[in-house]
Design a protein around this motif. Structure first.
Motif, PDB file in Angstrom:
ATOM      1  N   ILE A  32      49.869  36.292   7.515  1.00 24.97           N
ATOM      2  CA  ILE A  32      50.094  37.528   8.281  1.00 24.97           C
ATOM      3  C   ILE A  32      51.518  37.537   8.829  1.00 24.97           C
ATOM      4  N   GLN A 165      40.369  31.865  15.550  1.00 24.99           N
ATOM      5  CA  GLN A 165      41.418  32.818  15.927  1.00 24.99           C
ATOM      6  C   GLN A 165      42.604  32.096  16.579  1.00 24.99           C
ATOM      7  N   THR A 169      46.390  32.662  15.330  1.00 25.61           N
ATOM      8  CA  THR A 169      47.564  33.003  16.142  1.00 25.61           C
ATOM      9  C   THR A 169      48.633  31.909  16.028  1.00 25.61           C
ATOM     10  N   ILE A 172      50.485  32.507  12.874  1.00 27.73           N
ATOM     11  CA  ILE A 172      51.436  33.623  12.998  1.00 27.73           C
ATOM     12  C   ILE A 172      52.699  33.133  13.706  1.00 27.73           C
ATOM     13  N   GLN A 283      38.881  46.137  15.968  1.00 19.12           N
ATOM     14  CA  GLN A 283      39.914  45.117  16.161  1.00 19.12           C
ATOM     15  C   GLN A 283      41.224  45.577  15.514  1.00 19.12           C
ATOM     16  N   GLN A 284      41.113  46.145  14.330  1.00 20.49           N
ATOM     17  CA  GLN A 284      42.338  46.555  13.639  1.00 20.49           C
ATOM     18  C   GLN A 284      42.922  47.837  14.222  1.00 20.49           C
ATOM     19  N   ILE A 288      47.007  46.227  16.559  1.00 19.81           N
ATOM     20  CA  ILE A 288      47.645  44.916  16.698  1.00 19.81           C
ATOM     21  C   ILE A 288      48.570  44.575  15.528  1.00 19.81           C
ATOM     22  N   ASN A 289      48.152  44.947  14.328  1.00 14.75           N
ATOM     23  CA  ASN A 289      48.971  44.525  13.193  1.00 14.75           C
ATOM     24  C   ASN A 289      50.219  45.368  12.999  1.00 14.75           C
ATOM     25  N   PHE A 387      44.782  41.666  23.922  1.00 12.42           N
ATOM     26  CA  PHE A 387      44.130  41.621  22.604  1.00 12.42           C
ATOM     27  C   PHE A 387      43.695  40.192  22.297  1.00 12.42           C
ATOM     28  N   GLY A 392      40.725  40.126  19.416  1.00 11.77           N
ATOM     29  CA  GLY A 392      41.164  39.202  18.370  1.00 11.77           C
ATOM     30  C   GLY A 392      40.070  38.198  18.039  1.00 11.77           C
ATOM     31  N   TRP A 396      35.729  38.174  15.340  1.00 12.83           N
ATOM     32  CA  TRP A 396      35.128  37.196  14.407  1.00 12.83           C
ATOM     33  C   TRP A 396      33.882  36.572  14.992  1.00 12.83           C
TER      34      TRP A 396
HETATM   35  O1  LIG Z   1      46.496  37.715  16.469  1.00 13.30           O
HETATM   36  C1  LIG Z   1      46.592  38.862  15.714  1.00 13.30           C
HETATM   37  C2  LIG Z   1      45.923  38.719  14.403  1.00 13.30           C
HETATM   38  O2  LIG Z   1      44.572  38.548  14.548  1.00 13.30           O
HETATM   39  C3  LIG Z   1      43.887  39.338  13.586  1.00 13.30           C
HETATM   40  O3  LIG Z   1      43.387  40.472  14.214  1.00 13.30           O
HETATM   41  C4  LIG Z   1      42.801  38.534  12.962  1.00 13.30           C
HETATM   42  O4  LIG Z   1      41.824  38.254  13.869  1.00 13.30           O
HETATM   43  C5  LIG Z   1      44.884  39.743  12.603  1.00 13.30           C
HETATM   44  O5  LIG Z   1      44.548  40.875  11.866  1.00 13.30           O
HETATM   45  C6  LIG Z   1      46.067  39.893  13.483  1.00 13.30           C
HETATM   46  O6  LIG Z   1      47.236  39.876  12.789  1.00 13.30           O
END
Ligand SMILES: OC[C@H]1O[C@](O)(CO)[C@@H](O)[C@@H]1O
Length: 502
Positions: A32, A165, A169, A172, A283-284, A288-289, A387, A392, A396
């Motif tokens: 991501i 999660q 993160t 990322i 969530q989406q 956030i993305n 978030f 986030g 899940w």
């Molecule tokens: O932390 C942010 C990230 O977490 C997510 O929602 C996955 O749970 C991704 O889609 C996003 O990029």
């Protein structure tokens, strides 16, 4: 240390197994985080998207449209499309061969994808690599959250599941830092950035040989004795009869002849199915993305220099990781609903204020002043923070704990693919939305946040502390709305389906 057949696992080994599985999240997060930074590197653009590079050189700093190229968007989003399809195949592998095997397959696809990406010499190879990574994501994101929820002790199930999660993160963040360093390495920095994903992929490959299969998956596939033994080993006690019996009951129910898809279509499956899918859609649609993929691009668009933009996204990455830790601490104490609702308020306010600042200032002066730019970064951090401790991880966690065993892998595949579909849509559409809606794109997401707050208030029951196998009786049958679906299953002859008794 690993115990022999009839010995318990040591505590550190149990924790190590959680962490190994969560590496699947690290892979996902790295994928991501890496795409936004790579697409802002000139060497990468010159090689794969020369047209975009030319546009970027001649565009004014605050031109909202300079990155709105369908192929750049496809580079980011092809991964999610592949993951969307793969999660359904992943769900079959997951129920037939187990969570552990599904993670192993995921790691192989990850390694293939990374190799193609790092060695790419044309757009086809690049996109093909992203597609293979996407298959890895589809398999990994199906198996890892289920593995964690099934292997965790009930009292800390939320916290253990959130490791997924947390690693997303962290992935990322690592990707953002690597992008920052790799951007200085000409002309091969992008290869380094894409290729380093091989490290977690390899760790997952090795790790998937080390971890045990979940007791639930073993019992579901007929290995009852081994399942009980594994349960004793991971719980580190011989006294597991109650938990074992409830998994066994759930597993016997799942042996009915009907396919899991038909079972998923029954009225009584509707509550978890709707909630599982909606948690991921919402969530989406928090937006956030838009931030995660495009933070450097977004910050450059509103007038930050290239360096400042990358640094700001690293800061955001840190906030994201540390706030996810808050969720680990609080989710099994305050519950899921409290975290989600608090976050709705915080996200709504920050989105609206950012929207107003950008709409007003960019219209008047064309760019942000120094103080305003810092203000925007702080507001974005506050938004990401909320978030990260709510939608986030819980996007899940909740789907992984609400499906009865008989429909768990199939139902969860719907949730995963809803996430991938919406991630794809946002990755594909956001830059065009920014180009056409300008700052109003933030109001669009704020409106979604209102809808999700109402959803939590009226339709989302609390699942904290409820054993997964007891959701039907303790959650759905007690809920003012969902209870209406619980007694309506009929068989092929239109007769009411009786619950099995053991
Ligand atoms: O932390 C942010 C990230 O977490 C997510 O929602 C996955 O749970 C991704 O889609 C996003 O990029």
């Amino acid at each position: 240390m690993r115990g022999a057949e009839n010995e318990f696992y040591s505590k550190p080994f149990v924790v190590l197994c959680w962490l190994i599985a969560a590496i699947g999240g690290l892979m996902f997060g790295y994928d991501i985080g890496i795409s936004g930074g790579v697409t802002s590197m000139d060497d990468f653009l010159i090689m794969f998207f020369p047209g975009v590079y030319a546009k970027k050189k001649h565009a004014k700093e605050n031109n909202y449209c300079k990155y709105a190229d369908p192929y750049v968007q496809l580079f980011t989003s092809s991964l999610y499309l592949a993951a969307l399809c793969a999660s359904f195949i992943g769900s079959k592998v997951c129920s037939k061969y187990g969570r552990k095997m599904t993670m192993l397959v995921a790691s192989i696809f990850y390694l293939l994808g990374v190799t193609l990406n790092a060695a790419a010499n044309g757009l086809v190879m690049l996109i093909l690599g992203r597609i293979l990574l996407g298959v890895g994501v589809g398999f990994g994101n199906e198996a890892v959250p289920l593995f964690l929820s099934e292997i965790a002790p009930i009292k800390i199930r939320g916290a253990v599941n959130i490791l997924f999660q947390l690693f997303v993160t962290t992935g990322i963040l690592i990707a953002n830092v690597i992008n920052y360093v790799a951007a200085e390495k000409h002309p091969w920095g992008w290869r380094l950035a894409l290729g380093l994903a091989g490290v977690p992929a390899f760790m997952l490959l090795v790790g998937s040989f080390v971890i045990p299969e979940t007791p639930t998956s073993l019992i579901e596939r007929g290995h009852e004795e081994k399942g009980k033994l594994t349960l004793q080993k991971i719980r580190r006690t011989k006294n597991v009869e109650e938990e074992y019996q409830s998994i066994l009951t759930a597993s016997r129910l799942s042996q009915e002849t009907q396919s899991s898809f038909s079972k998923l279509m029954r009225p009584s499956s509707r509550p978890p199915l709707v909630i599982g899918i909606m948690m991921q859609v919402f969530q989406q649609f928090t937006g956030i993305n838009a931030i995660m993929f495009y933070a450097p691009v977004l910050f450059q668009t509103v007038g930050f220099g290239a360096n400042a933009a990358l640094i700001s996204s690293v800061i955001i990455g840190f906030v994201n990781v540390f706030s996810t830790l808050v969720s680990i601490k609080t989710v099994d104490k305050f519950g899921r609903r409290a975290l989600l609702l608090e976050a709705c308020c915080q996200m709504f306010l920050t989105q609206v204020v950012v929207g107003i600042i950008l709409a007003v200032r960019l219209k008047i002066t064309g760019s942000l002043g120094h103080g305003e730019a810092i203000g925007v970064v702080i507001l974005v951090c506050l938004y990401v923070m909320s978030f990260a401790w709510s939608w986030g991880p819980l996007g899940w966690l909740i789907p992984s704990e609400i499906f009865p065993l008989e429909i768990r892998t199939t139902g969860f595949a719907f949730a995963v693919s809803a996430n991938m579909l919406c991630t794809f849509v946002i990755a594909q559409a956001f830059l065009s939305m920014l180009c056409h809606m300008h700052a109003f794109v933030f109001f669009f997401f704020a409106a979604w946040i209102v809808a999700m707050g109402l959803f939590v208030i009226f339709l989302l029951p609390e699942t904290k502390g409820v054993p997964i196998e007891e959701m039907v009786d303790r959650v759905w049958k007690q809920h003012w709305f969902w209870k209406n679906y619980m007694d309506r299953d009929v068989d092929a002859d239109g007769q009411k389906v009786k619950e099995l008794e053991f």
